[in-house]
Design a protein around this motif. Structure first.
Motif, PDB file in Angstrom:
ATOM      1  N   UNK A 247      -6.425  29.439   6.535  1.00  0.00           N
ATOM      2  CA  UNK A 247      -5.625  28.575   5.929  1.00  0.00           C
ATOM      3  C   UNK A 247      -4.244  28.942   5.723  1.00  0.00           C
ATOM      4  N   UNK A 248      -4.021  29.934   5.013  1.00  0.00           N
ATOM      5  CA  UNK A 248      -2.698  30.407   4.617  1.00  0.00           C
ATOM      6  C   UNK A 248      -1.994  31.042   5.692  1.00  0.00           C
TER       7      UNK A 248
ATOM      8  N   UNK B   4      -2.321  28.425  -3.786  1.00  0.00           N
ATOM      9  CA  UNK B   4      -3.542  28.270  -4.400  1.00  0.00           C
ATOM     10  C   UNK B   4      -4.126  26.874  -4.662  1.00  0.00           C
ATOM     11  N   UNK B   5      -3.187  25.958  -4.640  1.00  0.00           N
ATOM     12  CA  UNK B   5      -3.592  24.655  -4.776  1.00  0.00           C
ATOM     13  C   UNK B   5      -4.103  24.146  -3.217  1.00  0.00           C
ATOM     14  N   UNK B   6      -3.562  24.531  -2.376  1.00  0.00           N
ATOM     15  CA  UNK B   6      -3.776  24.265  -1.014  1.00  0.00           C
ATOM     16  C   UNK B   6      -5.427  24.598  -1.003  1.00  0.00           C
ATOM     17  N   UNK B   7      -5.822  25.793  -1.345  1.00  0.00           N
ATOM     18  CA  UNK B   7      -7.225  25.964  -1.269  1.00  0.00           C
ATOM     19  C   UNK B   7      -8.169  25.266  -2.283  1.00  0.00           C
TER      20      UNK B   7
ATOM     21  N   UNK C 283       2.022  21.697  -2.176  1.00  0.00           N
ATOM     22  CA  UNK C 283       0.969  22.626  -1.369  1.00  0.00           C
ATOM     23  C   UNK C 283      -0.167  21.773  -0.682  1.00  0.00           C
ATOM     24  N   UNK C 284      -0.662  20.951  -1.583  1.00  0.00           N
ATOM     25  CA  UNK C 284      -1.615  20.113  -1.059  1.00  0.00           C
ATOM     26  C   UNK C 284      -1.284  19.233   0.148  1.00  0.00           C
ATOM     27  N   UNK C 285      -0.239  18.546  -0.021  1.00  0.00           N
ATOM     28  CA  UNK C 285       0.607  17.788   0.987  1.00  0.00           C
ATOM     29  C   UNK C 285       0.682  18.536   2.269  1.00  0.00           C
TER      30      UNK C 285
ATOM     31  N   UNK D 123      -0.899  18.210   6.130  1.00  0.00           N
ATOM     32  CA  UNK D 123      -0.225  18.217   7.068  1.00  0.00           C
ATOM     33  C   UNK D 123      -0.498  19.125   8.266  1.00  0.00           C
ATOM     34  N   UNK D 124      -0.811  20.092   7.803  1.00  0.00           N
ATOM     35  CA  UNK D 124      -1.138  21.490   8.697  1.00  0.00           C
ATOM     36  C   UNK D 124      -2.463  21.368   9.217  1.00  0.00           C
ATOM     37  N   UNK D 125      -3.498  20.264   8.802  1.00  0.00           N
ATOM     38  CA  UNK D 125      -4.591  20.448   9.416  1.00  0.00           C
ATOM     39  C   UNK D 125      -4.985  19.003   9.931  1.00  0.00           C
ATOM     40  N   UNK D 126      -3.923  18.198  10.107  1.00  0.00           N
ATOM     41  CA  UNK D 126      -3.936  17.076  10.846  1.00  0.00           C
ATOM     42  C   UNK D 126      -4.586  17.163  12.325  1.00  0.00           C
ATOM     43  N   UNK D 127      -5.178  16.366  12.845  1.00  0.00           N
ATOM     44  CA  UNK D 127      -6.013  16.442  14.378  1.00  0.00           C
ATOM     45  C   UNK D 127      -4.704  16.358  15.510  1.00  0.00           C
ATOM     46  N   UNK D 128      -3.603  15.845  15.168  1.00  0.00           N
ATOM     47  CA  UNK D 128      -2.624  15.790  16.079  1.00  0.00           C
ATOM     48  C   UNK D 128      -1.775  17.181  16.294  1.00  0.00           C
ATOM     49  N   UNK D 129      -1.549  17.784  15.144  1.00  0.00           N
ATOM     50  CA  UNK D 129      -1.057  19.108  15.090  1.00  0.00           C
ATOM     51  C   UNK D 129      -2.065  20.096  15.490  1.00  0.00           C
TER      52      UNK D 129
END
Length: 277
Positions: free
Chosen positions: A140-141, A149-152, A219-221, A225-231
């Motif tokens: 993820x990182x 850490x909040x992304x995780x 971080x969560x936002x 965004x980083x794991x959107x289907x389009x990206x």
């Protein structure tokens, strides 16, 4: 996220001392593509990784990093137990039974099929367990660009949100509808399911606001965004194909998380009635 004084959950099943490392010989861009195909396209690519170092191994000691990942995951899980344990009786008129979080290393089995680092974190309604290879935090990182850490923590909260949907009967209803329609329509239903889980993750984040540090919500936002289907499809060298989306676009995922966070209201997470996703 300030977790120092948060208790560790007892609902953790740690399988990481046994089992092989799937995909040990796949690296770099190749591993990223396989991960993207498996997790975000909803395809079990475990067979692609078998024979790449995934054979069973003798019991092993966990590294200090793995121990920290387990402690972190357990404490985040405990916050979800507290939040949903309050929301369910107060706002939904029922009791909440928390899920079990299975930590594994490389490959494991679930009633929903084989789990591997390639499938990414997922929730299995058959046994009401969420499955997580803690190596996904590094993916993820480092590979997907969602640091912090909040992304995780958001990833864990998202899988717990699927359990919330299961407890409310939403998962079962959606699965029945998906079986009665074509692939494109089934994918569209899955997108609404995933966006609702993002929104419910936002409701959790609002409830634990007192534990947050500056930058945590960003971080969560960013992770959303980083794991959107389009990206992810662009990252894999493809032109985004909306009819194949199963999780929602980067903009949709981040917006629905923000909706849950700003409102703190489960009722605002009804993606199935929303005209605009």
């Amino acid at each position: 996220m300030r977790l120092k004084n948060v208790r560790a959950s007892r609902n953790v099943e740690d399988r990481r001392r046994t089992g092989g490392r799937a995909g040990a010989q796949i690296g770099g861009v190749g591993l990223l593509i396989v991960l993207a195909i498996g997790y975000f396209a909803g395809v079990d690519v475990t067979p692609l990784l078998e024979g790449q170092g995934g054979q069973q191994s003798a019991p092993r000691e966990l590294s200090a990093e793995e121990e920290r990942a387990a402690e972190f995951s357990s404490r985040v899980l405990a916050t979800t137990e507290q939040v949903w344990g309050q929301v369910f009786p107060e706002h939904l008129g029922r009791q909440y039974t928390p899920p079990v979080l299975v930590l594994y290393s490389g490959v494991t089995q679930s009633p929903c099929g084989g789990a591997s680092g390639a499938t990414g974190p997922f929730y299995c309604p058959a046994d009401k367990k969420a499955y997580l290879d803690t190596e996904f935090f590094a993916t993820l990182s480092r590979q997907l660009g969602a640091k912090g850490d909040f992304a995780a923590a958001y990833v864990i909260a998202h899988e717990v949100a699927h359990h919330v949907q299961n407890e409310l009967g939403i998962l079962g209803q959606v699965n029945q509808r998906r079986q009665a329609v074509g692939e494109a329509q089934a994918n569209a239903l899955t997108v609404r399911l995933e966006l609702q889980a993002d929104c419910l993750s936002g409701v959790w984040a609002q409830a634990v606001d007192g534990l947050l540090e500056p930058g945590d919500i960003d971080e969560a936002l960013n992770a959303a965004r980083m794991i959107g289907d389009d990206r992810l499809q662009r990252q894999a060298g493809r032109v985004p194909q909306p009819h194949t989306f199963t999780h929602g676009t980067s903009e949709q995922r981040s917006r629905w998380f923000a909706t849950g966070y700003k409102s703190g209201d489960v009722n605002q997470c009804d993606t199935f009635s929303a005209r605009k996703l």
